[in-house]
Design an enzyme around this catalytic site. Structure first.
Site: not given
Ligand code: GLN
Ligand code: ZN
Length: 767
Positions: A115, A570, A652, A674, A703
């Site tokens: 990030k 967010w 994450c 993550e 990803h």
């Molecule tokens: N529960 C959400 C998903 O599986 C988590 C998404 C995230 O951590 N950004 O999409």
């Molecule tokens: Zn995530």
């Protein structure tokens, strides 16, 4: 007085770049078509800024994926594993670094992503080796400068500053510090600047947002030496030094002594620094100041009255010619154009400004500050009225919510018993094997699934028809999960557009735009809800589908919620009350939902908080205050349940080292994180701290479209097993799977379950 910008959004008014990139990746369009889309966006951006009165317009703020990835290629900082790719095929190399590549005999992983400061934008992390050399490889910065010149616009090229560039990256081997590379890197900067000055460039913008962090004395010296060298070599080039997202803080005196033409100030995040600067004995009044008055991180209308006071203060010490009016940071973090929003409630719409409107605000502020421009007074009055209307609006205030917040007790943020007690009860209730497998929540959001939602929204699909399709999709996913043998199932989140928007739409206090997209990473964009008023929940938001999914199977299904900090982080959040108060309001709404899910038989409930780390203030001295209220808000949301209900959380792309004790304080029974792209490096913090609760280090990088092999997953699990108590380990992907396709998801999850089973079997033979 003049106007300028640090950067402009680049995804296109209607996300044209996203669509073009994705089409290019799936071979639906060729390179020429992709390049044309990019050129159209750049041209439109430049012409728009020019038309709306921006005097000094940035270039090289465009990017196909990420500006730090661009910088890596500019400096020829390309990790060895990409050597197998033909460097003449620039876009293939570029996107391979961004996303990984599996093709013919090539199989390379993507670069790490993390990030960007405290935003929800992700950048590609540069990788450095000892004695790394750099070359001027990609000429994008020169090309963009020339492109704008052709339109008659002499731009200010934007480049990440050398110190920040190095600090953003990672050493890929031991035995050196990445700042040691400064001497190798600077010659490439010189080369770039020579070429720009040959083209008659007047300005260069160096972004050094590391100046908003707590730097060491050595790092400050590196800043000084860098800019002295640059100035020495290019005495006529005007350096525009940009810092944003926070104050210059203890770096201020160093910065004030740099040989730069302009210092950019984020006066939204840190208004007080202006006084410090004006009063400092090191301040040279010939240094220009760029007043970042218009908020580049939020969508509220500027308060002209307040901004003009700041301009007035500055102009007492600095001459008019030496002041720039600007936005606090690049407008990358705001959506394009409020004019596109025809469905926003007019009362709310009049409080807002998107990127294009911010250009107008910047110009208007300049005109209002210049005495001869009385014709702008009507705009001033209009602005004042809109701000007063917002303060007093009935849409914003809900007395019940305010009362609930006032009555919050300490016990509202505490589970009934400690984790050790809960763990035993949960073991009995859930009956899970060793190394239980699960996923993070979402399954592929296929074209069909998205088209149903769109049709439903447009009224082309009835509620029944839509529900039928979603129910079928959930059932299929439950059957698939049963078939491959996952231990804790999910319903798949097919009914959700976005993990924050979905909740925002069901809660009071949020409004939604149609085109308010901002880039999150690569081609991924998010459309943050506009959190304008007190938050409350009228009725359950997720119970229907979670309950349905659980009714299909005897295996536990996880209820799936987004946590209060992430919803706050967010969204475009109201700026008229402390963030902590807003966060607690959301926490109470989620708490009610958690209790409802428990009452309907969901024994496992996940409250996602992927954004908790990014909310951390940039300066350490501000951390505690934030962490206290953020952790508490999570606990308020999670603590209404019985001991044997298992609360999961998920995060994450976070570096956990500095905040691991606060993460433990959140007291979730299980955390999934993550870790796979960093080869489990991100797990270290949990290991060193002896993280007390259960943990699922991600073993599948979702990803990337790559399918991890059974062996790869096994390797990662063995790493985890070596350092964590066996009874605490969960097996799961890095994040939700909604951006993936089914075929790769199925193959990857099968490998994941197999790897867990293999590990279990090994335990049995050991016994
Ligand atoms: N529960 C959400 C998903 O599986 C988590 C998404 C995230 O951590 N950004 O999409
Ligand atoms: Zn995530």
């Amino acid at each position: 007085m003049k106007t300028t910008l640090l950067g402009y959004p680049r995804i296109g008014n209607k996300r044209e770049l996203k669509k073009a990139c994705e089409a290019f990746w799936s071979d639906k369009i060729d390179e020429t078509t992709l390049l044309k889309t990019a050129n159209d966006i750049k041209t439109q951006n430049w012409l728009q800024q020019q038309a709306l009165g921006i005097d000094l317009i940035p270039s090289n703020d465009f990017s196909f994926y990420d500006q730090i990835l661009d910088a890596c290629l500019t400096f020829g900082c390309i990790p060895k594993r990409y050597k197998t790719i033909d460097s003449n095929n620039f876009l293939e190399l570029y996107f391979a670094m961004a996303r990984g590549l599996q093709k013919d005999n090539i199989d390379v992983t993507a670069m790490e992503m993390t990030k960007w400061f405290d935003t929800n934008y992700h950048y590609i992390v540069p990788e450095f080796e000892k004695n790394q050399s750099f070359t001027f490889f990609s000429k994008k910065i020169i090309e963009e400068y020339k492109e704008a010149l052709k339109l008659g616009i002499k731009t200010k090229p934007v480049l990440i500053g050398p110190v920040t560039f190095l600090l953003l990256g990672k050493e890929k081997e031991s035995g050196f510090n990445r700042l040691d590379l400064l001497d190798n890197l600077l010659p490439v900067y010189f080369e770039i600047l020579s070429e720009l000055t040959r083209l008659d460039a007047e300005y260069i913008q160096f972004d050094e947002p590391c100046l908003a962090l707590n730097l060491s004395e050595k790092e400050r010296q590196d800043i000084t030496s860098t800019y002295n060298q640059i100035h020495h070599k290019f005495p006529d080039l005007k350096i525009y030094l940009a810092n944003y997202f926070d104050c210059y803080g203890e770096n201020l005196e160093t910065v004030l002594q740099l040989p730069v033409d302009t210092l950019h100030l984020d006066l939204v995040r840190c208004p007080l620094q202006l006084d410090d600067i004006l009063e400092s004995k090191n301040f040279n009044p010939n240094t220009k100041l760029a007043l970042g008055l218009v908020d580049g991180r939020n969508i509220w209308k500027n308060n002209f009255e307040a901004s003009l006071k700041i301009i007035e203060k500055a102009s007492k010490k600095v001459s008019f010619e030496n002041l720039w009016i600007s936005a606090s940071c690049s407008l990358l973090h705001t959506p394009y154009d409020l004019d596109l929003e025809i469905n926003l409630q007019p009362e709310i719409k009049q409080w807002l400004a998107f990127a294009k409107q911010k250009l107008e605000e910047i110009t208007t502020l300049k005109n209002l500050a210049s005495p001869e421009n009385e014709s702008y007074l009507s705009l001033f009055e209009e602005n004042k009225l809109a701000n007063i209307n917002r303060q007093r609006s009935k849409l914003i205030h809900n007395e019940n919510v305010k009362e609930r917040i006032a009555n919050l007790k300490e016990s509202d943020s505490l589970r009934k018993n400690a984790f050790s007690v809960r763990q035993t009860k949960q073991k009995n209730a859930l009956n899970l094997p060793l190394y239980p497998t699960t996923t993070i929540g979402s399954f592929p959001q296929t074209k069909e699934v998205r088209s149903w939602r769109l049709k439903y929204k447009k009224g082309l699909l009835s509620q029944e028809a839509y529900d039928f399709l979603i129910a079928k999709e959930i059932e299929d996913s439950i059957r698939f999960q049963e078939e491959i043998g996952l231990d804790v199932l999910v319903h798949g989140e097919f009914e959700r557009n976005d993990m924050v928007e979905y909740f925002g739409e069901k809660l009071n206090g949020f409004a939604f735009s149609d085109f308010g997209w901002v880039q999150s990473y690569g081609s991924r964009c998010v459309k943050p809800p506009i959190l304008f008023g007190d938050v409350s929940r009228d009725k359950p938001m997720t119970v229907k589908w979670s309950e349905y999914a659980q009714s299909l199977t005897d295996i536990p299904v996880k209820g799936m919620l987004t946590g209060p900090v992430t919803i706050l982080q967010w969204s475009f959040v109201r700026n008229d009350q402390p963030r902590a108060t807003t966060c607690n309001q959301i926490a109470l709404a989620i708490r009610d939902e958690v209790i409802d899910l428990e009452n309907k038989g969901l024994k496992v409930i996940q409250i996602d908080e992927p954004a908790i780390r990014e909310g951390l203030p940039l300066r350490k001295e501000d951390w505690n205050e934030y962490l206290n209220w953020a952790v508490k808000a999570f606990r308020i949301s999670a603590s209404g349940v019985q001991d044997d209900t298992q609360i999961h959380t998920h995060m994450c792309y976070s570096e956990f080292n500095d905040i691991i004790s606060n993460i433990a304080d959140m007291d979730a029974d299980v955390i999934t994180i993550e870790t796979s792209r960093s080869e489990m490096e991100l797990l270290d913090a949990f290991v060193n701290f002896k993280y007390p609760n259960e943990i699922g280090p991600g073993v599948y990088d979702i990803h990337s479209p790559r399918v991890p092999s059974l062996e790869e997953i096994e390797q990662l699990l063995l790493k985890a097993k070596n350092v964590l108590p066996k009874a605490h380990i969960w097996v799961n992907p890095d994040c939700g799977l909604k951006t993936r396709d089914w075929p790769e998801t199925k193959s990857a999850l099968k490998n994941l379950v197999k790897a867990a089973k293999k590990l279990r079997a090994q335990e049995l033979t050991l016994v």
